[in-house]
Scaffold this motif. Structure first.
Motif, PDB file in Angstrom:
ATOM      1  N   LEU A 259       0.794  -1.226   0.000  1.00  0.00           N
ATOM      2  CA  LEU A 259       0.000   0.000   0.000  1.00  0.00           C
ATOM      3  C   LEU A 259       0.828   1.277   0.000  1.00  0.00           C
ATOM      4  N   GLY A 260       2.064   1.223   0.477  1.00  0.00           N
ATOM      5  CA  GLY A 260       2.837   2.441   0.709  1.00  0.00           C
ATOM      6  C   GLY A 260       3.310   3.155  -0.541  1.00  0.00           C
ATOM      7  N   GLY A 261       3.635   2.386  -1.591  1.00  0.00           N
ATOM      8  CA  GLY A 261       4.044   3.000  -2.844  1.00  0.00           C
ATOM      9  C   GLY A 261       5.457   3.567  -2.842  1.00  0.00           C
ATOM     10  N   MET A 262       6.287   3.167  -1.877  1.00  0.00           N
ATOM     11  CA  MET A 262       7.681   3.612  -1.836  1.00  0.00           C
ATOM     12  C   MET A 262       8.608   2.437  -2.114  1.00  0.00           C
ATOM     13  N   ARG A 263       9.944   2.713  -2.164  1.00  0.00           N
ATOM     14  CA  ARG A 263      10.880   1.674  -2.588  1.00  0.00           C
ATOM     15  C   ARG A 263      12.089   1.595  -1.661  1.00  0.00           C
ATOM     16  N   VAL A 264      11.876   1.803  -0.381  1.00  0.00           N
ATOM     17  CA  VAL A 264      12.975   1.687   0.584  1.00  0.00           C
ATOM     18  C   VAL A 264      13.232   0.211   0.877  1.00  0.00           C
ATOM     19  N   THR A 265      14.505  -0.177   0.917  1.00  0.00           N
ATOM     20  CA  THR A 265      14.867  -1.561   1.199  1.00  0.00           C
ATOM     21  C   THR A 265      15.209  -1.726   2.680  1.00  0.00           C
ATOM     22  N   ALA A 266      15.383  -2.980   3.093  1.00  0.00           N
ATOM     23  CA  ALA A 266      15.808  -3.240   4.469  1.00  0.00           C
ATOM     24  C   ALA A 266      17.154  -2.582   4.750  1.00  0.00           C
ATOM     25  N   GLU A 267      18.041  -2.608   3.769  1.00  0.00           N
ATOM     26  CA  GLU A 267      19.340  -1.972   3.938  1.00  0.00           C
ATOM     27  C   GLU A 267      19.187  -0.460   4.114  1.00  0.00           C
ATOM     28  N   GLY A 268      18.258   0.118   3.378  1.00  0.00           N
ATOM     29  CA  GLY A 268      18.021   1.551   3.496  1.00  0.00           C
ATOM     30  C   GLY A 268      17.520   1.932   4.878  1.00  0.00           C
ATOM     31  N   PHE A 269      16.578   1.140   5.405  1.00  0.00           N
ATOM     32  CA  PHE A 269      16.105   1.406   6.767  1.00  0.00           C
ATOM     33  C   PHE A 269      17.248   1.272   7.770  1.00  0.00           C
ATOM     34  N   GLY A 270      18.099   0.276   7.568  1.00  0.00           N
ATOM     35  CA  GLY A 270      19.224   0.087   8.473  1.00  0.00           C
ATOM     36  C   GLY A 270      20.165   1.270   8.477  1.00  0.00           C
ATOM     37  N   LEU A 271      20.419   1.833   7.316  1.00  0.00           N
ATOM     38  CA  LEU A 271      21.318   2.985   7.222  1.00  0.00           C
ATOM     39  C   LEU A 271      20.689   4.235   7.829  1.00  0.00           C
ATOM     40  N   MET A 272      19.379   4.367   7.690  1.00  0.00           N
ATOM     41  CA  MET A 272      18.736   5.523   8.332  1.00  0.00           C
ATOM     42  C   MET A 272      18.882   5.426   9.843  1.00  0.00           C
TER      43      MET A 272
END
Length: 272
Positions: A259-272
């Motif tokens: 539903l979110g329509g974004m493209r953040v990966t698990a790695e991206g969340f980890g870096l944030m």
């Protein structure tokens, strides 16, 4: 000395579970927690069980007591809906109080030096909940309750909230919109539910420029999110010098969220 990350799992399916296939259900918490606890990451975690704590004084600083009584009344009458999205079961009020209390307990554990980092995997969620009403699946604003606990009980002057849920945290923003003791930073899809979160929304009065909204277009990926952290989020945090950072860590900007329509990966969340 390395300190494990405290994890508070509060699925609460026995209290807060919809009847009709609602997307805010226990599976969306249970499945990732089961995966996490079966992975190598478990070695870095310390499962915590919060003690019962009194939260009414803090809670009434965030929510109107009349609204809380309304939720309790709906629950006691067998359940219902606060709006088209936000269901209440007979156990919802107790579940919401439990999650909010866990947030208070977690802040106390951190600020007394017993823990360094705590991840509260709790439901029902909270960042859409306003002072006088619940919405967007949210009943009690757990993030706001946690921040207010740090300020009132421990005298903190600078608390930062980072909200990267795909939806703007309208309730959290409005709670602290006129204050400078909380810096609210939100990265979210825009335009999107709940409709707030434009870059022009920066706070008011003493709180002017203590709200930083970073609206992002649909399809935003790791590069865009991390670029915003580099350009705007990190410099603002360095300038603000927070004494505590609270993250509203919604993962619905993940590339596989339906539903979110974004493209953040698990790695991206980890870096944030």
């Amino acid at each position: 000395m390395y300190m494990l990350i405290g994890l508070i799992p509060l699925i609460q399916d026995e209290l807060h579970e919809p009847e009709y296939g609602h997307p805010e259900n226990s599976a969306r918490m249970k499945i990732p927690l089961d995966f996490l606890l079966a992975s190598d990451l478990k070695a870095d975690l310390k499962i915590l069980k919060p003690e019962e704590v009194k939260i009414s004084d803090i809670l009434h600083r965030i929510h109107n007591p009349n609204y809380l009584r309304q939720v309790e009344t709906v629950a006691d009458s067998g359940g219902g809906f606060l709006d088209g999205d936000t269901y209440v079961t007979p156990g919802t009020y107790r579940a919401a109080l439990g999650t909010a209390a866990a947030a208070v307990w977690a802040v106390r554990e951190i600020l007394t030096g017993k823990e360094k980092r705590i991840f509260l995997a709790g439901r029902p969620p909270g960042h859409h909940a306003e002072q006088n009403f619940g919405m967007g699946f949210c009943i009690i604003n757990n993030t706001a309750v946690a921040a207010e606990t740090a300020i009132v009980e421990f005298g903190l002057k600078r608390v930062a909230i980072i909200d990267w849920d795909v939806h703007h945290g309208n309730g959290t923003q409005h709670t602290f919109y006129g204050r400078d003791d909380v810096l609210f930073v939100s990265l979210h899809r825009f335009p999107f539910y709940p409709g707030s979160g434009a870059s022009a929304e920066k706070g008011e009065g003493k709180g002017r420029n203590y709200t930083l909204n970073i609206p992002l277009p649909a399809g935003s990926d790791d590069e865009i999110y991390l670029g915003e952290f580099t350009k705007r989020v990190t410099p603002r945090l360095i300038e603000y010098r927070p004494e505590l950072i609270i993250i509203t860590s919604g993962f619905d900007a993940h590339t596989e969220d339906p539903l979110g329509g974004m493209r953040v990966t698990a790695e991206g969340f980890g870096l944030m």
